[in-house]
Design an enzyme around this catalytic site. Structure first.
Site, short mmCIF file in Angstrom:
data_model
loop_
_atom_site.label_atom_id
_atom_site.label_comp_id
_atom_site.label_asym_id
_atom_site.label_seq_id
_atom_site.Cartn_x
_atom_site.Cartn_y
_atom_site.Cartn_z
N GLU A 162 0.80 -1.21 0.00
CA GLU A 162 0.00 0.00 0.00
C GLU A 162 0.85 1.27 0.00
O GLU A 162 0.34 2.37 0.25
CB GLU A 162 -0.97 -0.03 1.18
CG GLU A 162 -2.00 -1.14 0.99
CD GLU A 162 -2.97 -1.30 2.14
OE1 GLU A 162 -4.12 -1.69 1.87
OE2 GLU A 162 -2.58 -1.06 3.29
N HIS A 189 -1.82 4.77 7.92
CA HIS A 189 -2.97 4.06 7.35
C HIS A 189 -3.35 2.94 8.30
O HIS A 189 -2.51 2.08 8.62
CB HIS A 189 -2.63 3.49 5.98
CG HIS A 189 -3.64 2.50 5.47
ND1 HIS A 189 -4.99 2.74 5.46
CD2 HIS A 189 -3.48 1.23 4.98
CE1 HIS A 189 -5.62 1.69 4.98
NE2 HIS A 189 -4.73 0.75 4.70
N HIS A 220 -6.71 0.17 9.81
CA HIS A 220 -8.00 -0.48 9.60
C HIS A 220 -8.79 -0.43 10.91
O HIS A 220 -9.37 -1.43 11.33
CB HIS A 220 -7.81 -1.93 9.16
CG HIS A 220 -7.00 -2.08 7.92
ND1 HIS A 220 -6.50 -3.31 7.52
CD2 HIS A 220 -6.58 -1.20 6.98
CE1 HIS A 220 -5.81 -3.17 6.40
NE2 HIS A 220 -5.85 -1.89 6.05
N TYR A 253 -13.22 19.66 17.41
CA TYR A 253 -11.90 19.02 17.33
C TYR A 253 -11.71 18.29 16.00
O TYR A 253 -10.60 18.21 15.49
CB TYR A 253 -11.73 18.06 18.52
CG TYR A 253 -11.92 18.80 19.81
CD1 TYR A 253 -10.93 19.65 20.30
CD2 TYR A 253 -13.12 18.70 20.51
CE1 TYR A 253 -11.13 20.37 21.47
CE2 TYR A 253 -13.32 19.42 21.68
CZ TYR A 253 -12.32 20.25 22.15
OH TYR A 253 -12.53 20.98 23.29
N HIS A 284 -12.58 -0.11 3.64
CA HIS A 284 -11.17 -0.45 3.87
C HIS A 284 -10.62 0.10 5.17
O HIS A 284 -10.12 -0.63 6.01
CB HIS A 284 -10.35 0.05 2.68
CG HIS A 284 -8.91 -0.35 2.68
ND1 HIS A 284 -8.17 -0.49 1.52
CD2 HIS A 284 -8.05 -0.62 3.69
CE1 HIS A 284 -6.93 -0.85 1.83
NE2 HIS A 284 -6.84 -0.92 3.14
#
Length: 213
Positions: free
Chosen positions: A73, A92, A94, A119, A159
């Site tokens: 990725e 990144h 999940h 925020y 994803h």
């Protein structure tokens, strides 16, 4: 050559993300840019157990220069580095709540997540939903790079999430705040909710130099 301090910062960030429960198993990947080099968690790595001497080092074209094979990725990360020269780190994950929200229709064309809290506007800003592509497919990275409005975080459809920052600390903080806002959104369920008024969003975005179109 990547500085030892940079390597350790990446390891520490991985441990923090894992401790927050945002990278189950060997999911997720993180990177930092140093000049024209990127240091990244290797493919299949557990972010809780990264080692400073076992990280992947690539050039911005994606060529592996040293270390184990990087995550497939990497194109996601490169897209953010290409979008904004000031970007120095990408996270990144999940994580549960952000992934759940990525499976739902976006709130708007520019942000999958509504401005529920100050925020979120201050620390994250507008967060587009990037259309689905298989993991590792460069199509999603191309979609990230092609968007012409500013953002420092996005949801990847079905994803997870991706967040960028001028430091690894900032990128982690952005990912954490995005997860928290997604948790608030999910907790509302089918209830009607009141997002921040447009004037408040504009005021906060300007004050904190946060992207919001």
């Amino acid at each position: 050559m990547i500085a030892p301090k940079t390597r350790q910062e990446l390891v520490d960030a991985g441990a923090r993300i894992a401790a927050a429960g945002m990278s189950p198993g060997s999911s997720g990947n993180i990177s930092m840019r140093e000049g024209d080099r990127v240091v990244m968690s290797p493919t299949g790595a557990d972010l809780a157990a990264l080692r400073a001497d076992e990280l992947s080092v690539l050039d911005l074209g994606g060529t592996l220069l040293s270390g184990p094979r990087p995550s497939k990725e990497f194109p996601f990360h490169r897209a953010f580095y290409r979008r904004a020269p000031a970007t120095a780190a990408v996270v990144h994950v999940h994580s549960l709540k952000a992934t759940a929200v990525s499976c739902t229709p976006p709130w708007s064309a520019h942000s999958a997540v509504p401005p529920l809290t100050p925020y979120f506007v201050m620390r994250v800003g507008q967060t587009p939903l990037i259309p689905y592509a298989d993991p590792g497919d460069a199509a999603q990275a191309d979609a990230i790079e092609a968007l012409r409005f500013p953002f420092r975080a996005a949801l990847l459809q079905n994803h997870g999430s991706i967040a960028a920052g001028t430091t690894i600390h900032e990128a982690v903080e952005t990912a954490v705040e995005l997860e928290q806002t997604c948790a608030v959104l999910l907790s509302l369920g089918e209830k009607r909710f009141q997002p921040l008024e447009a004037a408040a969003v504009s005021r906060l975005a300007e004050r904190y130099s946060s992207p919001w179109t």
